[in-house]
Design a protein around this motif. Structure first.
Motif, short mmCIF file in Angstrom:
data_model
loop_
_atom_site.label_atom_id
_atom_site.label_comp_id
_atom_site.label_asym_id
_atom_site.label_seq_id
_atom_site.Cartn_x
_atom_site.Cartn_y
_atom_site.Cartn_z
N THR A 301 0.97 -1.24 0.12
CA THR A 301 0.08 -0.04 0.14
C THR A 301 0.97 1.32 0.06
O THR A 301 1.76 1.52 0.93
N TYR A 302 0.75 2.15 -0.84
CA TYR A 302 1.60 3.10 -1.24
C TYR A 302 0.76 4.56 -1.34
O TYR A 302 -0.21 4.33 -2.02
N THR A 303 1.41 5.73 -0.98
CA THR A 303 0.97 6.77 -1.48
C THR A 303 0.82 7.21 -2.69
O THR A 303 1.88 6.77 -3.56
N LEU A 304 -0.14 7.85 -3.47
CA LEU A 304 -0.24 8.14 -4.88
C LEU A 304 1.12 8.89 -5.55
O LEU A 304 1.61 8.38 -6.43
N PRO A 305 1.70 9.75 -4.60
CA PRO A 305 2.90 10.63 -5.19
C PRO A 305 4.01 9.70 -5.23
O PRO A 305 4.76 9.63 -6.14
N GLU A 306 4.17 8.82 -4.26
CA GLU A 306 5.30 7.65 -4.22
C GLU A 306 4.93 6.85 -5.48
O GLU A 306 5.97 6.33 -5.98
N LEU A 307 3.81 6.35 -5.62
CA LEU A 307 3.34 5.21 -6.63
C LEU A 307 3.67 5.85 -7.84
O LEU A 307 4.25 5.23 -8.74
N ARG A 308 3.47 7.04 -8.28
CA ARG A 308 3.70 8.05 -9.48
C ARG A 308 5.24 8.02 -9.82
O ARG A 308 5.75 7.76 -10.82
N TYR A 309 6.01 8.13 -8.63
CA TYR A 309 7.39 8.03 -8.81
C TYR A 309 8.04 6.75 -9.19
O TYR A 309 8.83 6.53 -9.95
N PHE A 310 7.27 5.72 -8.38
CA PHE A 310 7.87 4.17 -9.04
C PHE A 310 7.76 4.15 -10.66
O PHE A 310 8.49 3.60 -11.02
N LEU A 311 6.51 4.64 -11.12
CA LEU A 311 6.19 4.56 -12.58
C LEU A 311 7.08 5.16 -13.28
O LEU A 311 7.60 5.13 -14.11
N GLU A 312 7.62 6.46 -12.89
CA GLU A 312 8.59 7.41 -13.35
C GLU A 312 9.73 6.84 -13.61
O GLU A 312 10.62 6.71 -14.46
N CYS A 313 10.09 5.75 -12.40
CA CYS A 313 11.31 5.08 -12.45
C CYS A 313 11.28 3.74 -13.29
O CYS A 313 12.35 3.05 -13.20
N GLY A 314 10.27 3.56 -13.92
CA GLY A 314 10.25 2.40 -14.86
C GLY A 314 9.28 1.17 -14.10
O GLY A 314 9.18 -0.01 -14.92
N ALA A 315 8.68 1.55 -12.98
CA ALA A 315 7.91 0.29 -12.31
C ALA A 315 6.48 0.05 -13.37
O ALA A 315 6.19 0.86 -14.01
N ILE A 316 6.08 -1.00 -13.22
CA ILE A 316 4.55 -1.50 -13.82
C ILE A 316 3.81 -1.98 -12.77
O ILE A 316 4.03 -2.87 -12.23
N ILE A 317 2.50 -1.55 -12.78
CA ILE A 317 1.68 -1.98 -12.11
C ILE A 317 0.74 -2.90 -12.80
O ILE A 317 0.20 -3.05 -13.71
N ASN A 318 0.84 -4.24 -11.78
CA ASN A 318 0.16 -5.52 -12.40
C ASN A 318 -1.20 -5.53 -12.01
O ASN A 318 -2.04 -6.03 -12.99
N LYS A 319 -1.64 -4.86 -10.98
CA LYS A 319 -2.95 -4.93 -10.53
C LYS A 319 -3.22 -3.87 -9.12
O LYS A 319 -2.21 -3.67 -8.58
N CYS A 320 -4.28 -3.15 -9.58
CA CYS A 320 -4.79 -2.47 -8.45
C CYS A 320 -5.80 -2.83 -7.80
O CYS A 320 -6.92 -2.87 -8.13
N GLU A 321 -5.81 -3.16 -6.32
CA GLU A 321 -7.16 -3.52 -5.64
C GLU A 321 -8.15 -2.42 -5.24
O GLU A 321 -8.99 -2.73 -5.50
N PHE A 322 -7.50 -1.62 -4.83
CA PHE A 322 -8.56 -0.27 -4.64
C PHE A 322 -7.44 1.06 -4.74
O PHE A 322 -6.31 1.04 -4.22
#
Length: 569
Positions: A301-322
C-alpha cells in the motif's frame, strides 16, 4: 481528562556509582526549584522528599523515562510496597513518559528537550555543565544539584518561549508543535471519527506509513568521498505538499486514472513490478518487519505521489486492488515558512536557543498525526475491579508485588495516519531523486543524508537543498547506523547503534572497534519491561560480549564490500 498544568515545576536527579560491569546503586539525589532545594546521600530520605512534593504540578527527570523513574518504582517497591497500588505508569515504547504517585507527577524532560543536557543548556542558557559524574564526595552532590538547576531553567525558558509563540506547555514537543500549528491554523483538522468503521481506514493508512531510507551500499570505500545533509528534509516536503485531509472515498474502478492524475491524492494497494536497477525506489518489508528496498514483484500500500514516482522510475503496476481518495490542502505551508524564516534569522543572529527551538518545532509536528491510540497501563498489586480478566500480561511478582499489564485505547482527535505517511513517502522520493543522479557513486544514505563519491551543488540556507558536512579520508560501514569515519580535519564521526563508544569493564575502558565477526563489549541497563518481567531491580546491568553480524543488511554484499539490491519473486 483534567487539564494538566505546567506552572509550578521542579527538577530532580540522582547519581549512581560508576558502571563497572556490576549493578548500579543510589549514591545521592538532588532537587531544585526557585523556592525549594534539597539534597541527600540517603536513598530513603530522597524518596520521602519526592513523595511529599505534591504542591508541584510536575517534577522533571532528564532521561528519566529509562533511568530515574525506574529507580522511583524500584525504591517504592522496597520501602513502601503498599503504595504501589496507587502508582500510574504511562509508557511510550520502552520508556516511561509519565509516572504518578499520590498526586506527585514525574515526567521525562527528553520528551520536550531531546538531546544531551550539556548541549541543551549551551543552546538555551549559554552555559555548560560544571563538574563530572566521576566526581566523588561533596563535589558529586554539587554536580548533581547543578544538573537540576540547569534542567529547571532550561524547561522554564523553553515554556516561556512556547507561550510567546501562542502555544501551551505540553508533555511532549510534538504535542506543543501541534498546539502551535492549531493556533496558527485557527481550527482542528477535519476528522472522520463519525464514519462507520473508521478504524479500518486507519489500519489501511498505516500500511502505507514507513520510516526513512537507511542503507549501506559500499562497506569499504576505496578513496576519499563527501558527506552531505539535506537541509530540513521533512519540513521541505511539508511546505509545498498537498496533504490528504478529511473523509476518504473508496474507488475500485478506473484506478489507473486516479494513479496517473497528479491532482488526485490518497493511497493505493497494488501489485507492482520494479525492473532491476542499482538503487530501487520501491520498498517492502521482510518477515521480521525490517524495511528493505528491493526490485522485482511485490505487493503493498503506497501513497499516490510515491507510486507515481515508482512508475516514473520504470515500475509496472500489475493489479490495483483499490484507491482511497481524499481532498487535499497545503496545510503546513504557513507553519513551515514562518518557523524556517525565524530559524534563518536566529542563525544569522547566532541565537542558539531560538535556532534549536524552531528546528524542534519544524521536525516534531508531522509524526504526531501517525500516533497510535493504544498504550500500556500498568497495575501494581491489585488491579481495578475486573481488570485482571482484561489484562494481556500478568507478572507473578516484582519485589513480591504482582504486576498487571493492560492495553488501553483512547480516541485522539488529531490522529490521521495518512498525513504522516505522505510526509515520509515524499521524503523518501526526494532522497532517491538526489541519490539516483549518481547511483554508482553512492556509499551510504540515512533518511536525510548522502555519503558519496559524487560532487553535488550545495545551498546551506535553502529548504530541501544539500549542505556539505565534510570530506572523509577513511570510512568503514558495518550496517545501517553503524559506521566509523575519519575526516580530513582529523575529526572522527562514529555511529554505534546499540553500543557505547567506550565501555568500562572491571575498571578498564575498552574502545568500540568495528568489524563483522569481532566481539564487542555491550552493556544495557534493564528497562522497566525487563525489570518487571524478570523481577530484577533497578540498575541491574547486563554486560556481554556481542559478535557483530550482518543481520541488519538490507542489500546483498560480495566479498569486496560492494552490494546489489534484493530481488523479490
Amino acid at each position: 481528562m483534567k487539564k494538566r498544568r505546567y506552572e509550578k515545576i521542579g527538577a530532580a536527579d540522582i547519581e549512581t556509582n560508576r558502571i563497572d560491569g556490576g549493578p548500579l546503586y543510589f549514591d545521592c539525589g538532588c532537587f531544585y526549584s526557585e523556592k525549594k532545594t534539597f539534597s541527600t546521600w540517603s536513598e530513603k530520605d530522597y524518596l520521602d522528599f519526592l513523595l511529599s512534593c505534591n504542591e508541584f504540578d510536575c517534577i522533571y527527570f532528564h532521561n528519566g523515562g529509562k533511568f530515574d523513574t525506574l529507580w522511583v518504582i524500584d525504591a517504592l517497591a522496597r520501602y513502601y510496597p503498599h503504595l504501589l497500588g496507587k502508582v500510574s505508569v504511562f509508557m511510550r515504547g520502552s520508556s516511561v513518559l509519565m509516572l504518578e504517585i499520590m498526586g506527585v507527577t514525574f515526567l521525562d524532560s527528553l520528551a520536550i528537550l531531546p538531546g544531551k543536557l550539556e548541549d541543551v543548556s549551551q543552546a538555551i542558557l549559554g552555559e555548560g555543565k560544571k563538574g563530572s559524574f566521576e566526581d566523588e564526595g561533596e563535589r558529586k552532590i554539587e554536580y548533581c544539584m547543578e544538573d537540576c538547576r540547569i534542567l529547571y531553567w532550561c524547561i522554564k525558558r523553553f515554556f516561556e518561549k512556547v507561550l510567546e509563540l501562542g502555544g501551551q506547555p505540553k508533555m511532549t514537543v510534538a504535542s506543543i508543535a501541534m498546539n502551535i500549528w492549531q493556533s496558527m491554523h485557527g481550527h482542528y483538522m477535519p476528522q472522520y471519527r463519525h464514519i462507520k468503521r473508521a478504524q479500518d481506514v486507519f489500519s489501511i493508512e498505516r500500511e502505507s506509513y514507513s520510516g526513512g531510507r537507511t542503507e549501506v551500499f559500499k562497506k569499504h570505500p576505496e578513496r576519499p568521498y563527501n558527506l552531505y545533509d539535506i537541509n530540513s528534509m521533512y519540513p521541505s516536503v511539508m511546505k509545498d505538499a498537498f496533504i490528504p485531509v478529511g473523509k476518504p472515498r473508496l474507488a475500485h474502478k478506473y484506478t489507473s486514472r486516479y494513479i496517473e492524475n497528479e491532482g488526485s491524492h490518497g493511497l493505493a494497494r497494488v501489485s507492482i513490478y520494479m525492473p532491476e536497477c542499482i538503487i530501487p525506489p520501491t520498498w517492502n518489508r521482510r518477515e521480521d518487519g525490517r524495511l528493505i528496498f528491493p526490485y522485482g514483484w511485490m505487493q503493498g500500500t503506497y501513497t499516490l505521489p510515491e507510486l507515481r514516482y515508482f512508475l516514473e522510475c520504470g515500475a509496472i503496476i500489475n493489479k490495483c486492488e483499490f484507491v482511497l481518495l481524499y481532498r487535499s490542502e497545503q496545510i503546513f505551508q504557513e507553519y513551515v515558512t514562518t518557523f524556517h524564516n525565524e530559524r534563518l534569522k536566529a542563525k544569522k543572529e547566532k541565537d542558539a536557543f531560538r535556532t534549536m527551538l524552531y528546528k524542534l518545532f519544524l521536525n516534531s509536528l508531522y509524526g504526531k498525526y501517525g500516533e497510535r491510540e493504544t498504550g500500556k497501563q500498568l497495575y501494581f498489586g491489585c488491579p481495578p475491579e475486573g481488570a485482571k480478566m482484561q489484562c494481556d500480561n500478568y507478572v507473578e511478582g516484582f519485589h513480591g508485588t504482582p504486576i498487571f499489564v493492560s492495553t488501553t485505547t483512547t480516541t485522539k482527535r488529531h490522529v490521521h495516519p495518512i498525513i504522516s505517511s505522505y510526509i515520509t513517502s515524499l521524503a523518501r522520493v526526494a532522497l532517491h531523486r538526489l541519490a539516483n543522479l549518481h547511483p554508482e557513486d553512492l556509499i551510504y544514505c540515512d533518511t536525510d543524508s548522502l555519503h558519496t563519491f559524487a560532487e553535488y551543488p550545495v545551498d546551506p540556507y535553502e529548504l530541501g537543498e544539500l549542505d556539505f558536512e565534510g570530506r572523509v579520508t577513511r570510512g568503514e560501514y558495518i550496517a545501517p547506523k553503524m559506521y566509523r569515519l575519519e575526516l580530513d580535519t582529523g575529526e572522527i564521526k562514529q555511529a554505534n547503534k546499540g553500543f557505547s563508544k567506550f565501555i568500562e569493564i572491571d575498571g578498564k575502558k575498552e574502545r568500540f572497534e568495528m568489524g563483522i565477526g569481532k566481539k564487542q563489549n555491550k552493556y544495557t541497563v534493564n528497562t522497566l519491561k525487563t525489570m518487571l518481567k524478570k523481577d530484577v531491580g533497578f540498575g541491574s546491568v547486563k554486560t556481554e560480549k556481542v559478535v557483530l553480524t550482518p543481520k541488519n543488511e538490507k542489500r546483498i554484499f560480495d566479498g569486496q564490500g560492494n552490494s546489489r539490491a534484493y530481488k523479490l519473486e
